[in-house]
Design an enzyme around this catalytic site. Structure first.
Site, mmCIF file in Angstrom:
data_model
loop_
_atom_site.group_PDB
_atom_site.id
_atom_site.type_symbol
_atom_site.label_atom_id
_atom_site.label_comp_id
_atom_site.label_asym_id
_atom_site.label_seq_id
_atom_site.Cartn_x
_atom_site.Cartn_y
_atom_site.Cartn_z
ATOM 1 N N HIS A 1 -3.962 0.795 3.337
ATOM 2 C CA HIS A 1 -4.510 1.915 2.575
ATOM 3 C C HIS A 1 -3.602 2.374 1.435
ATOM 4 O O HIS A 1 -4.042 3.142 0.568
ATOM 5 C CB HIS A 1 -4.763 3.092 3.526
ATOM 6 C CG HIS A 1 -5.789 4.066 3.014
ATOM 7 N ND1 HIS A 1 -7.118 3.736 2.880
ATOM 8 C CD2 HIS A 1 -5.699 5.353 2.590
ATOM 9 C CE1 HIS A 1 -7.796 4.773 2.417
ATOM 10 N NE2 HIS A 1 -6.961 5.765 2.219
ATOM 11 N N ASP B 1 -6.117 -1.914 6.758
ATOM 12 C CA ASP B 1 -6.096 -0.468 6.499
ATOM 13 C C ASP B 1 -6.445 0.278 7.788
ATOM 14 O O ASP B 1 -7.554 0.146 8.309
ATOM 15 C CB ASP B 1 -7.137 -0.204 5.395
ATOM 16 C CG ASP B 1 -7.223 1.242 4.957
ATOM 17 O OD1 ASP B 1 -6.922 2.131 5.777
ATOM 18 O OD2 ASP B 1 -7.612 1.467 3.801
ATOM 19 N N SER C 1 -9.577 6.006 -2.053
ATOM 20 C CA SER C 1 -9.798 6.741 -0.797
ATOM 21 C C SER C 1 -10.742 7.930 -1.043
ATOM 22 O O SER C 1 -11.889 7.722 -1.444
ATOM 23 C CB SER C 1 -8.457 7.170 -0.216
ATOM 24 O OG SER C 1 -8.615 7.621 1.114
#
Lengths: 276, 276
Positions: free
Chosen positions: B273, B236, B155
């Site tokens: 995610h 995600d 991320s």
């Protein structure tokens, strides 16, 4: 007992890690959390049922520790096994004294059914893990073969796994394994405190939840075959402090006539009590 | 910059996971934490040096998330690679506004050197990760070959890995990979907020820390070869919300003439995610 309510699902190793909760009759009507890793074949439809491995966590842990840090899912996916992660105690029972120490009460259910007040109403983790969870899972349509199950755990959860395996009828669980388990709780501080706190008859009742005592009572291979694997680290401070006592379980195995294929206890050089 | 102070060590996969801290000059004299997995050959003595993989974590994370949940160490042990886990921001800088949101300030350093007050004194994560940490590691006698390094992240940490790789001279890092990285921060809400908050010239300076802009500026294979691998999940929510924009990086790669061996972007069906 209510049915499972799914709180979340995350794809993982081609399967899913799901978080559930349900209203637990065993735990006196409290809400109980439960994580389940479902391998891909359980999700594929067609009703193919997969075996189940229960993972019981240690003191201070929840249903999340093994699921997030255990690193089990790649192997579980490879072998198409579901992994079920119960919590370690009731939550919010409101019993006097349950939040005063890390090793008793909340987060420290010891996988027994308490008989002493004020714990008897809610602290029924044995029934929760051995009867209620298999029951709620088998009714949830998850393609789990709860009759084809094994059990494992860490520390207090290793104690839980060993005692549930040995304290259940032969064949209920195919095998048991444990990381750094409490092997002789009636002879160590953690176990004495827990059993004296939870049981009306203290250590007398506790001996029925003591892996060393249960293995002695199992009577050797002529009475009952067992499949036990234990890994415990020599760098573990709780081992050094005499909380785990794998040597007592090893002696009991030898006295009962079990060889190191039926009861395999491995001391791993330098490893400590942590999961990492 | 002080030398590394070891806080703990846990045996793991025949190596050790060590927790360190040191006084960081880059972060304005604050104490910085750092985790390092050392494979067995680095511990064996004889001065055999092992390669280094840096893992940069995402928003709200610390040096612990990847070390505890990443599941990297079995593979790192197999290949005898050290894994280095920096924190995601300075801690306790005391800058006004640093604790008001999860996506800016504490836990959200974005791997840049801030030029805007009140952040410029402490928020120097680029220098911390690219210069200070390799320097302190190379002086620590850990048998790490810091000149043989690669970088990865998740991320915001994937953004950090991509931009540090592309923003450093060719060969500084052998390769870069990332899980669900922020690929085009000047075009997404997280990146715009961070760059406008940390840089005196806002997005203008931010473009030098934007993987899509940097890959465009890299000029194609005739100017610079690259080795980039990205995994991002179609389940995600941050991808769906346009925070990650791997498609923009893919377009930039194609426009610059990079093929899918040099810039491999894989969309993984249904993954979200989370690390799990």
């Amino acid at each position: 007992m209510s049915s499972l309510e799914q709180k979340s699902s995350n794809k993982c190793c081609d399967g899913e890690l799901r978080k559930y909760s349900f209203t637990s009759s065993a735990l006196g009507g409290l809400s109980a959390n439960l994580n389940v890793f479902l391998p891909s074949s359980a999700l594929a439809g067609g009703g193919k049922k997969v075996p189940v491995l229960y993972y019981l966590a240690g003191l201070t842990c929840t249903e999340d520790n093994g699921a997030q840090k255990g690193g089990f899912h790649a192997a579980a996916a490879e072998h198409q096994i579901a992994v079920v992660y119960p919590d370690t105690s009731p939550r919010g029972a409101g019993a006097a004294g349950e939040d005063e120490a890390y090793d008793f009460g909340t987060g420290a259910g010891f996988y027994i059914d308490a008989t002493k007040e004020p714990f008897a109403k809610h602290y029924q983790m044995w029934t929760h893990v051995t009867k209620e969870i298999p029951d709620v899972l088998s009714k949830a349509g998850l393609n789990l073969d709860t009759s084809n199950a094994s059990i494992t755990g860490h520390s207090m959860g290793g104690h839980g796994a060993l005692t549930i395996y040995l304290g259940s009828p032969a064949g209920t669980y195919k095998s048991v394994s444990a990381f750094a388990p409490i092997c002789h709780p009636t002879a160590c501080p953690w176990g004495k405190k827990a059993f004296q706190g939870y049981f009306a008859n203290g250590l007398t009742d506790g001996s029925k939840h003591d892996a060393t005592e249960l293995l002695t009572a199992a009577g050797g291979p002529s009475a009952r075959n067992v499949d036990i694997l234990i890994d415990s680290g020599t760098g573990d401070n709780f081992y050094k402090d005499g909380q785990l006592l794998p040597e007592d379980l090893a002696k009991a195995a030898m006295s009962a006539g079990y060889d190191d294929k039926q009861v395999q206890i491995r001391l791993q050089d330098g490893y400590d009590h942590s999961c990492e």
